[in-house]
Structures are given as structure tokens and as C-alpha cells.
Motif scaffolding. Sequence first.
Motif, PDB file in Angstrom:
ATOM      1  N   LEU A 171       0.731  -1.106   0.179  1.00  0.00           N
ATOM      2  CA  LEU A 171      -0.150   0.059  -0.043  1.00  0.00           C
ATOM      3  C   LEU A 171       0.800   1.207   0.037  1.00  0.00           C
ATOM      4  O   LEU A 171       0.356   2.063  -0.721  1.00  0.00           O
ATOM      5  CB  LEU A 171      -1.026   0.246   1.158  1.00  0.00           C
ATOM      6  CG  LEU A 171      -2.008   1.242   1.234  1.00  0.00           C
ATOM      7  CD1 LEU A 171      -2.741   1.407   0.188  1.00  0.00           C
ATOM      8  CD2 LEU A 171      -2.614   1.261   2.553  1.00  0.00           C
ATOM      9  N   ALA A 175       0.938   4.076  -2.808  1.00  0.00           N
ATOM     10  CA  ALA A 175       0.883   5.496  -2.471  1.00  0.00           C
ATOM     11  C   ALA A 175       1.794   6.509  -2.825  1.00  0.00           C
ATOM     12  O   ALA A 175       1.448   7.457  -3.494  1.00  0.00           O
ATOM     13  CB  ALA A 175       0.224   5.466  -0.998  1.00  0.00           C
ATOM     14  N   MET A 178       1.684   7.279  -6.341  1.00  0.00           N
ATOM     15  CA  MET A 178       0.591   7.849  -7.015  1.00  0.00           C
ATOM     16  C   MET A 178       1.144   9.387  -6.917  1.00  0.00           C
ATOM     17  O   MET A 178       0.535  10.428  -7.427  1.00  0.00           O
ATOM     18  CB  MET A 178      -0.691   7.718  -6.227  1.00  0.00           C
ATOM     19  CG  MET A 178      -1.215   6.249  -6.692  1.00  0.00           C
ATOM     20  SD  MET A 178      -2.566   6.070  -5.478  1.00  0.00           S
ATOM     21  CE  MET A 178      -3.590   7.479  -6.058  1.00  0.00           C
ATOM     22  N   SER A 179       2.063   9.836  -5.956  1.00  0.00           N
ATOM     23  CA  SER A 179       2.670  11.112  -5.741  1.00  0.00           C
ATOM     24  C   SER A 179       3.260  11.749  -6.929  1.00  0.00           C
ATOM     25  O   SER A 179       4.159  11.084  -7.529  1.00  0.00           O
ATOM     26  CB  SER A 179       3.625  11.226  -4.621  1.00  0.00           C
ATOM     27  OG  SER A 179       4.271  12.593  -4.622  1.00  0.00           O
ATOM     28  N   TYR A 312      -6.375   3.904  -8.119  1.00  0.00           N
ATOM     29  CA  TYR A 312      -7.382   3.815  -6.943  1.00  0.00           C
ATOM     30  C   TYR A 312      -7.903   2.483  -6.517  1.00  0.00           C
ATOM     31  O   TYR A 312      -8.008   2.085  -5.463  1.00  0.00           O
ATOM     32  CB  TYR A 312      -8.146   5.187  -7.207  1.00  0.00           C
ATOM     33  CG  TYR A 312      -7.551   6.362  -7.191  1.00  0.00           C
ATOM     34  CD1 TYR A 312      -6.950   7.058  -5.883  1.00  0.00           C
ATOM     35  CD2 TYR A 312      -7.628   7.249  -8.350  1.00  0.00           C
ATOM     36  CE1 TYR A 312      -6.382   8.375  -6.184  1.00  0.00           C
ATOM     37  CE2 TYR A 312      -6.954   8.382  -8.386  1.00  0.00           C
ATOM     38  CZ  TYR A 312      -6.357   9.141  -7.254  1.00  0.00           C
ATOM     39  OH  TYR A 312      -5.860  10.340  -7.152  1.00  0.00           O
ATOM     40  N   LEU A 315      -5.061   0.663  -5.126  1.00  0.00           N
ATOM     41  CA  LEU A 315      -5.025   0.832  -3.654  1.00  0.00           C
ATOM     42  C   LEU A 315      -6.266   0.082  -2.929  1.00  0.00           C
ATOM     43  O   LEU A 315      -5.810  -0.349  -1.956  1.00  0.00           O
ATOM     44  CB  LEU A 315      -5.187   2.352  -3.586  1.00  0.00           C
ATOM     45  CG  LEU A 315      -4.068   3.221  -3.694  1.00  0.00           C
ATOM     46  CD1 LEU A 315      -4.441   4.587  -3.604  1.00  0.00           C
ATOM     47  CD2 LEU A 315      -2.844   2.946  -2.766  1.00  0.00           C
TER      48      LEU A 315
END
Length: 497
Positions: A171, A175, A178-179, A312, A315
Motif C-alpha cells: 500500500l 501510495a 501516486m505522488s 485507486y 489501492l
Amino acid sequence: MSSQPAAGMTWRLACLTLVVGIGGSLQFGLHISIINSPSKHIQKFMNQTWVDRYDSHFSQETVKLLWSLTVSIYSIGGLLGAQLTGPLCGKYGRKRTLLYNNLVAVLAAVLMVISRTVGSFEVILLGRMLYGVNAGLGLLSHIMYIAECAPRKLWGMITVSASLFIAVGKLIGLAFGMSEYLASEAAWPFLMASSGIPALLQLVTLPFFPESPRYLLIDMDDKEGCLKAMNQLWKGRDHMAEMTSMMDEREVINGVKSKSVVDLLKDHSVRRQLIILLLVCGGLQFIGINVVYFYAYDVFQNTGIASGQIRYMALGMAITEIFTTILCGCVIEYFGRRTLLVGGYASITVILGLLTATLTLKDMYSWMPYSSTVLIFLFILSFGLGPGSVSCPLPTELFLQTYRPASLTLYGFVNWLGMFIIGLGFPFLVEWLGTYCFLIFLMYSLLMTVFVWGCLPETKGRTMLEIMEAFNHLNFQKCKKKEDLENNDFAILATKL
């Protein structure tokens, strides 16, 4: 036999679980997911490095080959790290092995940071391999250390934390990816170096916790140190039953030294445990979890989800895996290992069959892709609640202390080898079979359902000697030669149970 221990969870044991997970199995999960986001930037850097050196471009095939090597060399490092687990944990102890292992991650992180400055993609390859060594050694050391620090009635719940931190690592990697800043062309070296942060955190915090009580008493013959460690971890709890159980095991072992992997492979007296270890735990990659993750992106696209939103959904898959792992930790001591494994494998068998059908018929009915989406999440739920989580505590319960480092080393080797084989062969498998590739994993899950049902005794709530006793009548009937029984350490141990 000793009664069930009254020891329970304390804040210090909970803190140790967190600290061990941060520098242990979290690293394994992090590197599975974090590599995807900066892939285009790293490939561009590799090509530009070659241009700067020789004023010529890589061909597209060469870039793909280098990228495949960048991804797969992680598994090679993991294989190496897994082989170091037994010898290092036996010689230096579980805690010190984990501490030293963090230095490998820090070194790899430094290499990633300087790779662009020194203009060398070879440094990235070396860093990825070192990350693999760190993950291979850290995952197994994590499982061994935390299991031996937990009271017997919490053994399953605490050890499942290794699976939980793998999911958390996935995860975090997704995450971070995705930045827009971290996954950018300017910042990707720092993204790839992010594993140095949890390594430093464990380096700073783990020294405040004791060595494994079981290691101190059984391996080091340090009763005073064992008592001190138990008082630190289980303060305010009754741990005399745990001490009695460990003393019984120590008396049965009676000076038998830690065994090697070769000893484990040659010993007929633990053959059934060995087969269970290899098939149920080591063969985890052959359930098809990584294949399902791969197909998930295609399925999400077919349901009409925009490409920018699919991440997403990924995620969501990682969060589902975390949820089911936590759920498994809560119920594993109630339902037991065998029940969760049989239920998990049986569910996965049915789900893979239905997923094959829905993917094959996806163009015939508009609602089929939505059905495939539901099945993917059900697969992750079944995996996390069953074999994905139970495969962490089970290897620590199949063998006495003398064989535990060797058994986990072998478990790690087979698991990493399976990951390498699936990673290397999966593209060809998809090209050959298409959606029918799931049938191979379906057959494996079906086989494991029958195998676990018929061959694995329940280990829930039993001491190590009680588990050994459950296996003995199955193992020793295969030791047909009298001299095998007379010269076999575990055959001698069995007569004392």
C-alpha cells in the motif's frame, strides 16, 4: 504436557511487533509495488546513460531486457538473503540479524540516491539486488523472531503480522507511486531510496527490545536472560507455563545442535513436515496472486474505469489485503490453521474457475467485467484470510527449535524461486493460454485443498512437543530401517515425548 499459557498481549509486545514489521516484511511488500511508478523514468535514464558514454542509443529490445533484469534481480537477491537466514540467525541471534540487515537496506538506498549523480544504471541493478537480499533475510528473520517472542496462545495472531506488513508495504509503495512529486523524473532516485527510512527506524528502536526468549533458553542455555526477556515482553502476565514448555523442549532436544538445510532434506523423521512446508508455504506463488494483480488492470479498464482512476482501484486491492490479514489475525486462534487453509484454498479454487469463465466471456455480456471485478476482490479476501496469512505462522510450528532456522531458509528459497519463475514465465504463459492460464493455478489450489485436509494436523493451541507428537506416528512409520531410527536425532527425541 504443560497447560495453556495465560500470557497475553502487552503494550511492549505490540510495540515490538510494530518495530519488527517496519524493518522486516514491510520492505518485501514495498519493493513489490514501488518499482512500477518510476519505470519509464528509470528506462529513460538507462538509455541516456548509454548515450552519454558511447553516443549511441539502446534498442527497444535492449531497454526491455535491462528493465526485466532490474525487476528480476530483486528475486535473485531475495534467494541469496533467504539462504543467509539460517546461518546468521543461528550464529548471531534473531535480533542482531535483523539489526545488521538494516545496514544492507541503507546501503542500497544510498546507491539509489547517487545513481543519477554518478551516471550509472549498474548502480541501480546493484541496489535492487541488495534490496532483495534485505527483503529475503528480513522477511524470514521477522517471522522467526516475532514468533519466538510471542506467548503460545498468541503465536498465530502475532506471526500473521508478517503478512500484514507485507500488505502495508504494498500500500505504501502504491501510495508513494501516486505522488506526482515522488514519481517524477526529478525525484525517482529518492522514491527508490525510500526503503532506507524504515531501515533507519528499526536500527534506532530495535535495540530497546530483548532477544527472543526461546533463542536465549534453548539455543544459548541462558535461563536468566530468557526470564528477563519474558518479563520485559509479557510484564504483569503469568509466563511460567511458557517457561515450562520451553524447558520441556530443551530437555527433549538435549544438546542437539541447530541443523542445516541438508540435514533437513535428509531426515526421514520430519519428511511430512517438510512436504507441507514446501507445498503449502513455499508454493504460495503458484496460487496465482501476482497473476490476479496483473489481470486486475485489464479488468478495471473493461468495466469503463478511466486509466487515471485504476491506480485507486489498485489501492483498494491493497487495502482489502490489509483488512483480510487483520481479520485472519483475529480469528486464527479460534478457527485454527487447518480450517483457514482448507477454506481459503477451496474458495480460491472456485473463484479462479469463475474468473476464467467471466474473462473468457467478457465480450459477450456487458456485465461480465463487473463480475470479474467482484471476483478479483473475493480472491484477495480468500488469499489474505487463508494461505496468504497462515503461511507465516505455520512454518514456525512444524519444527522444533533445532530445525526452525533451516526450515525457514528452505521455505524462503522455494518462495523466492517461485516468484522468479512466475515473473519470468508468466508473459509466455499468458501468450500461450490467455485467460485459461488461471486453470493452472486452479489445479494447484484444488490439490492443496485436498492435501491440507488429509495431511495437516491442527497446530492451534498446541505446544511444540504436542505438535511433534502429532507428526511422529506418521513420520516414523516411514523410517523402516532400524539403524535409521537408532541414528536419527528426531527419532531419539520422539521416544522422549
